[in-house]
Design a protein around this motif. Structure first.
Motif, PDB file in Angstrom:
ATOM      1  N   VAL A 104      30.063  52.115  54.314  1.00 62.05           N
ATOM      2  CA  VAL A 104      29.804  51.188  53.090  1.00 62.05           C
ATOM      3  C   VAL A 104      30.497  49.763  53.142  1.00 62.05           C
ATOM      4  O   VAL A 104      31.345  49.741  53.918  1.00 62.05           O
ATOM      5  CB  VAL A 104      30.442  51.880  51.714  1.00 62.05           C
ATOM      6  CG1 VAL A 104      29.589  53.130  51.564  1.00 62.05           C
ATOM      7  CG2 VAL A 104      31.725  52.278  51.635  1.00 62.05           C
ATOM      8  N   GLU A 105      29.886  49.043  52.556  1.00 59.81           N
ATOM      9  CA  GLU A 105      30.357  47.373  52.630  1.00 59.81           C
ATOM     10  C   GLU A 105      31.813  47.444  51.736  1.00 59.81           C
ATOM     11  O   GLU A 105      31.995  48.072  50.944  1.00 59.81           O
ATOM     12  CB  GLU A 105      29.445  46.507  52.094  1.00 59.81           C
ATOM     13  CG  GLU A 105      27.848  46.714  52.709  1.00 59.81           C
ATOM     14  CD  GLU A 105      28.202  46.123  54.042  1.00 59.81           C
ATOM     15  OE1 GLU A 105      28.933  45.365  54.369  1.00 59.81           O
ATOM     16  OE2 GLU A 105      27.365  46.861  55.038  1.00 59.81           O
ATOM     17  N   GLU A 107      34.386  46.284  49.175  1.00 57.16           N
ATOM     18  CA  GLU A 107      34.535  45.981  47.850  1.00 57.16           C
ATOM     19  C   GLU A 107      33.360  46.275  47.007  1.00 57.16           C
ATOM     20  O   GLU A 107      32.700  45.395  46.075  1.00 57.16           O
ATOM     21  CB  GLU A 107      35.064  44.604  47.532  1.00 57.16           C
ATOM     22  CG  GLU A 107      36.393  44.326  47.971  1.00 57.16           C
ATOM     23  CD  GLU A 107      37.074  42.988  47.514  1.00 57.16           C
ATOM     24  OE1 GLU A 107      36.481  42.358  46.976  1.00 57.16           O
ATOM     25  OE2 GLU A 107      38.299  42.781  47.747  1.00 57.16           O
ATOM     26  N   THR A 108      32.757  47.398  47.185  1.00 55.27           N
ATOM     27  CA  THR A 108      31.458  47.967  46.645  1.00 55.27           C
ATOM     28  C   THR A 108      31.489  49.150  45.743  1.00 55.27           C
ATOM     29  O   THR A 108      30.684  49.656  45.014  1.00 55.27           O
ATOM     30  CB  THR A 108      30.133  47.977  47.668  1.00 55.27           C
ATOM     31  OG1 THR A 108      30.703  49.086  48.799  1.00 55.27           O
ATOM     32  CG2 THR A 108      30.041  46.883  48.286  1.00 55.27           C
ATOM     33  N   SER A 110      32.959  51.656  43.146  1.00 57.58           N
ATOM     34  CA  SER A 110      33.903  51.639  41.922  1.00 57.58           C
ATOM     35  C   SER A 110      34.869  52.859  41.947  1.00 57.58           C
ATOM     36  O   SER A 110      35.930  52.691  41.429  1.00 57.58           O
ATOM     37  CB  SER A 110      32.895  51.733  40.615  1.00 57.58           C
ATOM     38  OG  SER A 110      32.071  50.659  40.463  1.00 57.58           O
ATOM     39  N   THR A 135      35.936  48.035  44.836  1.00 57.72           N
ATOM     40  CA  THR A 135      36.052  47.160  44.105  1.00 57.72           C
ATOM     41  C   THR A 135      37.560  46.589  43.456  1.00 57.72           C
ATOM     42  O   THR A 135      38.254  47.422  43.203  1.00 57.72           O
ATOM     43  CB  THR A 135      35.250  46.934  43.020  1.00 57.72           C
ATOM     44  OG1 THR A 135      35.369  48.113  42.083  1.00 57.72           O
ATOM     45  CG2 THR A 135      33.583  47.229  43.468  1.00 57.72           C
TER      46      THR A 135
END
Length: 280
Positions: A104-105, A107-108, A110, A135
């Motif tokens: 995953v990218e 700061e994506t 929660s 994030t």
């Protein structure tokens, strides 16, 4: 996630059938902690990742109602294959991946959660990766159940609970606990588990009620890694002992029917931590 106890097809199928999901209170604790740190009111969060998701229904699917999208990852191809075949909401997806290298990218995410799998991971690498993907204000949650099953308010608890304890302790007595199992037994109190954020909390003794048939309870026990090692190393001895323990459990429940149901409790322990909103 370097330890693979559920990589074979049969193991994955048994995991899907017999491993219970977690109580709603576990997911509510994650969401409440996440909401308490939000900078504005949020009804639904964008993205959650469930690490070590297994076959999906235990801890991944329950997140679907709280997030726009949920990704379950597991290092086992067979587990992910079972997860993909299962019925699940459209906003839930599954991928094969290690928890120490998340697909995953930055700061994506929660919520980044790990249910009953953190003890098999390189936690130093995992926490570094968690800090990359969360994030600002995002939450990392680790939890597992531990200890022997116990009945509650059962008229025969005095007879049933010692047998449940014996079943739980047998792999320990036979020497089939490995460091990961010991970490669960110590309820994630080892230093390596401590989440490297200042805003963190611990929740212990969350009741995890499970209603099962006697047959399904025994099969659930057999999905645990310590039981799998014991069965592989001592098949005849384990079979004889398990048949005896099952017979005594049936007697304590005053039945001869393996499909008879009873309710037992496990206890869940949780660690929650929040990534700072501002850089350190």
């Amino acid at each position: 996630m370097g330890t693979r106890y559920f990589a074979d097809k049969q193991g994955a199928q048994n995991y899907a059938i017999y491993r219970p999901s977690y109580p709603d209170s576990v997911f509510a604790s994650c969401i409440n902690f996440l909401k308490n740190g939000a900078t504005n009111e949020v009804n639904k969060f964008p993205f959650a990742v469930d690490v070590g998701c297994g076959t999906g229904h235990q801890s991944t699917v329950p997140l679907a109602k709280y997030f726009d999208s949920v990704l379950g990852i597991d290092i086992s191809k067979e587990q992910i294959s079972e997860a993909k075949k299962s019925k699940h909401p459209e906003n839930v997806d599954f991928k094969v991946s290690a928890g120490e290298a998340l697909p995953v990218e930055n700061e994506t995410v929660s919520l980044l959660q790990v249910a009953a799998a953190a003890h098999w991971m390189d936690l130093a690498k995992f926490y570094k990766e968690a800090d990359r993907v969360l994030t600002p204000g995002g939450v990392v949650a680790l939890y597992s159940y531990a200890g022997a099953a116990q009945t509650s308010n059962h008229p025969k608890s005095a007879e049933i609970d010692p047998i449940l304890k014996e079943i739980a302790e047998r792999p320990v007595e036979r020497g089939f606990f490995v460091p990961g199992n010991d970490m669960v037994r110590r309820r994630y109190t080892d230093e390596c588990f401590q989440i490297p954020y200042s805003d963190k909390t611990r929740i212990d003794n969350i009741p995890h009620p499970i209603t099962n048939t006697v047959e399904d309870y025994i099969k659930f026990c057999k999905t645990l890694s310590q039981f799998r090692r014991m069965e592989e190393a001592e098949p005849d001895l384990t079979k004889q002992w398990m048949e005896d323990a099952t017979s005594r459990l049936l007697n304590a429940l005053e039945t001869t029917d393996m499909s008879s149901q009873f309710t037992y409790y496990l206890e869940v322990h949780m660690l929650l931590g929040r990534k700072p909103h501002q850089p350190k």
